[in-house]
Design an enzyme around this catalytic site. Structure first.
Site, PDB file in Angstrom:
ATOM      1  N   ASP A  25      45.003  42.327  49.784  1.00  0.00           N
ATOM      2  CA  ASP A  25      44.839  43.513  48.939  1.00  0.00           C
ATOM      3  C   ASP A  25      44.578  44.716  49.845  1.00  0.00           C
ATOM      4  O   ASP A  25      43.675  44.698  50.680  1.00  0.00           O
ATOM      5  CB  ASP A  25      43.651  43.291  47.990  1.00  0.00           C
TER       6      ASP A  25
ATOM      7  N   ASP B  11      49.991  46.713  45.713  1.00  0.00           N
ATOM      8  CA  ASP B  11      49.210  46.594  46.948  1.00  0.00           C
ATOM      9  C   ASP B  11      48.551  45.231  47.097  1.00  0.00           C
ATOM     10  O   ASP B  11      47.608  45.095  47.854  1.00  0.00           O
ATOM     11  CB  ASP B  11      48.138  47.694  46.998  1.00  0.00           C
ATOM     12  N   GLU B  12      49.064  44.229  46.388  1.00  0.00           N
ATOM     13  CA  GLU B  12      48.307  42.994  46.306  1.00  0.00           C
ATOM     14  C   GLU B  12      49.229  41.803  46.105  1.00  0.00           C
ATOM     15  O   GLU B  12      50.202  41.893  45.363  1.00  0.00           O
ATOM     16  CB  GLU B  12      47.391  43.159  45.091  1.00  0.00           C
TER      17      GLU B  12
HETATM   18  P1  TTP Z   1      43.095  48.498  43.752  1.00  0.00           P
HETATM   19  O1  TTP Z   1      43.507  47.448  44.732  1.00  0.00           O
HETATM   20  O2  TTP Z   1      42.261  48.094  42.580  1.00  0.00           O
HETATM   21  O3  TTP Z   1      42.283  49.660  44.488  1.00  0.00           O
HETATM   22  P2  TTP Z   1      42.503  50.282  45.928  1.00  0.00           P
HETATM   23  O4  TTP Z   1      43.535  49.552  46.724  1.00  0.00           O
HETATM   24  O5  TTP Z   1      42.746  51.745  45.767  1.00  0.00           O
HETATM   25  O6  TTP Z   1      41.069  50.113  46.579  1.00  0.00           O
HETATM   26  P3  TTP Z   1      40.369  48.772  47.096  1.00  0.00           P
HETATM   27  O7  TTP Z   1      41.332  47.645  46.854  1.00  0.00           O
HETATM   28  O8  TTP Z   1      40.103  49.019  48.544  1.00  0.00           O
HETATM   29  O9  TTP Z   1      39.110  48.663  46.288  1.00  0.00           O
HETATM   30  O10 TTP Z   1      44.374  49.248  43.197  1.00  0.00           O
HETATM   31  C1  TTP Z   1      45.512  49.494  43.970  1.00  0.00           C
HETATM   32  C2  TTP Z   1      46.154  50.801  43.579  1.00  0.00           C
HETATM   33  O11 TTP Z   1      46.423  50.827  42.182  1.00  0.00           O
HETATM   34  C3  TTP Z   1      45.264  52.003  43.842  1.00  0.00           C
HETATM   35  O12 TTP Z   1      45.377  52.479  45.168  1.00  0.00           O
HETATM   36  C4  TTP Z   1      45.756  52.993  42.840  1.00  0.00           C
HETATM   37  C5  TTP Z   1      46.200  52.144  41.674  1.00  0.00           C
HETATM   38  N1  TTP Z   1      45.157  52.173  40.635  1.00  0.00           N
HETATM   39  C6  TTP Z   1      45.261  53.115  39.608  1.00  0.00           C
HETATM   40  O13 TTP Z   1      46.230  53.873  39.543  1.00  0.00           O
HETATM   41  N2  TTP Z   1      44.260  53.172  38.673  1.00  0.00           N
HETATM   42  C7  TTP Z   1      43.152  52.340  38.721  1.00  0.00           C
HETATM   43  O14 TTP Z   1      42.249  52.427  37.867  1.00  0.00           O
HETATM   44  C8  TTP Z   1      43.066  51.371  39.792  1.00  0.00           C
HETATM   45  C9  TTP Z   1      41.881  50.455  39.907  1.00  0.00           C
HETATM   46  C10 TTP Z   1      44.093  51.336  40.713  1.00  0.00           C
HETATM   47 MG    MG Z   2      43.549  47.490  46.837  1.00  0.00          MG
END
Ligand code: TTP
Ligand code: MG
Length: 416
Positions: free
Chosen positions: A12, A107-108
């Site tokens: 992730d 992203d995962e």
């Molecule tokens: P996440 O993997 O939940 O968040 P992140 O990668 O930004 O941060 P981290 O994993 O380090 O905690 O989500 C991935 C992407 O999805 C994020 O960069 C933007 C998008 N996203 C949204 O558009 N709205 C949201 O509420 C969330 C949680 C994510």
């Molecule tokens: Mg993330």
């Protein structure tokens, strides 16, 4: 029953959208960067850098609230096309390590490396290599978890975020790590389930183990699943999306309580259709067959299909599904599913001289429905489109919708 132990890596990205923007503009490094609506607009935070998080800014937060907490932040509008391209590059690297991968978001991804790694030591090396290549080839950091099942791998990747690495090799390790954690940390426990568990006096994962009978009594099948998870048992398989193997793409959702409100059911169908459209198009799959599946509260399941749809946009999928449903009885529903099949190599949409011409009305019609739903559920589906389509989030969104509808219906004396 514990099933077969596997070796799963969950990757992730850290603060994904924000990290991409910082990579492309090094002047932003070390600053609180907030991606989402701009402070003078209506909308929410998509994500933000860890610096911004230290001010209390969070994903999903109203942008005005974020601005109040962090007026010195750098506010940037998301550039989805760019993130999509980066995402493709990332999944390309990661997939090469697995026999089967499940890209659950931009992203995962879950990677089944049981066969390619052979043992945990080698899998840990692989995970480090994935981190290194992600940094060197894409210029971004990610967090990885290595574990014996999907739930544990996901939890492991979150454990040391950002730029994290963590392993959970056995059920025993999982149980020990999780025992004092809040129930919310378990897969499939959303706010509503957590609240209901709390009402039973169950707040931690070990409480679930100690009160297994109560949990099963209160939650039925989901309860047994939760008791299994609390014990570190998760037999879900990493599900491949190999376009060449796909005969259909579908998504389904089980409501936490049976639903008789067909306005809600229709709206959930549209969300499922969006998800199906997104998944199919990500793999270049285009079909003109549309399916709908309903399981009623008595567990009777009905599937209906139609072929020859004019295109496979979300709105067409939803409208065809709605039509098929009209001919079925309106009984309480437990599960609803939507799918596309009959894939052809080319887009089924007929070519016109100006291909853009056809795209706009479908998008506009969709925007119209999403705006109506925005009012109905007080949730901005258009803004949160990508976010809400993630497999682990759709249930929470549907649950929010159900609760909002219950409020509205009780206010208006069930007249709607
Ligand atoms: P996440 O993997 O939940 O968040 P992140 O990668 O930004 O941060 P981290 O994993 O380090 O905690 O989500 C991935 C992407 O999805 C994020 O960069 C933007 C998008 N996203 C949204 O558009 N709205 C949201 O509420 C969330 C949680 C994510
Ligand atoms: Mg993330």
């Amino acid at each position: 029953m514990t099933g077969r132990d596997r070796i799963i890596i969950h990757v992730d990205m850290d603060a994904f959208y924000a990290s991409v923007e910082i990579r492309d503009n090094p002047a932003l490094k070390g600053k609180p960067v907030i991606i989402g609506a701009l402070p003078d607009q209506r909308g929410v935070v998509s994500t933000c850098s860890y610096e911004a998080r230290s001010f209390g800014v969070r994903s999903g937060m109203n942008i005005k609230e974020a601005y109040r907490l962090c007026p010195q932040g750098v506010y940037i509008h998301p550039d989805f096309e760019k993130y999509k391209a980066v995402s493709e590059q990332l999944h390309g690297i990661w997939d090469s390590y697995a026999t089967v991968s499940e890209p659950i978001a931009f992203d995962e991804s879950f990677l089944d490396v049981t066969a390619t790694a052979g043992n945990f030591d080698r899998a840990a090396e692989m995970a480090r290599e994935i981190k290194r290549r992600t940094r060197e080839e894409v210029g971004l950091t990610c967090s990885v978890g290595v574990a014996y099942c999907m739930s544990a791998a996901k939890i492991a990747s979150e454990e040391m975020k950002p730029d994290g690495f963590f392993e959970i090799r056995t059920r025993e390790e999982f149980v020990e790590l999780m025992s004092g954690r809040e129930v919310r940390e378990l897969f499939s426990v959303g706010p509503r389930t957590a609240e209901r568990l709390n009402d039973l006096g169950i707040t931690t994962v070990s409480d679930i183990r100690d009160h297994a009978k109560d949990v099963v009594r209160a939650f039925g099948k989901h309860g047994s699943f939760l008791v299994g998870l609390a014990d570190g048992i998760d037999d879900r398989e990493v599900t491949p999306y190999r376009p060449e193997d796909a005969k259909s793409v579908s998504r389904e959702l089980t409501f936490q309580e049976d639903v008789s409100d067909y306005v809600l059911i229709r709206d959930v169908i549209l969300l499922l259709a969006l998800s199906v459209e997104e998944r199919a198009s990500r793999y270049g799959l285009h079909g003109n067959g549309i399916s709908v599946k309903i399981t009623y509260s008595d567990m009777k399941t009905i599937t209906r299909t139609r072929t020859g749809a004019s295109d496979d946009s979300a709105i067409t999928i939803a409208k065809e599904a709605w039509k098929m449903m009209e001919n079925l009885g309106k009984r309480p529903v437990r599960l609803i599913g939507v799918g596309v099949f009959n894939f052809a190599a080319k887009k089924v949409r007929q070519m016109t001289l100006d291909p853009e011409e056809e795209e706009i009305p479908a998008e506009e019609e969709l925007a119209y429905f999403l705006e109506k739903m925005h009012k109905r559920y007080r949730f901005d589906f258009a803004k949160n489109r990508e976010w809400m389509l993630r497999v682990d989030r759709m249930h929470g969104v549907a649950e929010h919708m159900r609760i909002q509808r219950n409020k509205t219906l009780s206010k208006h004396g069930h007249s709607q």
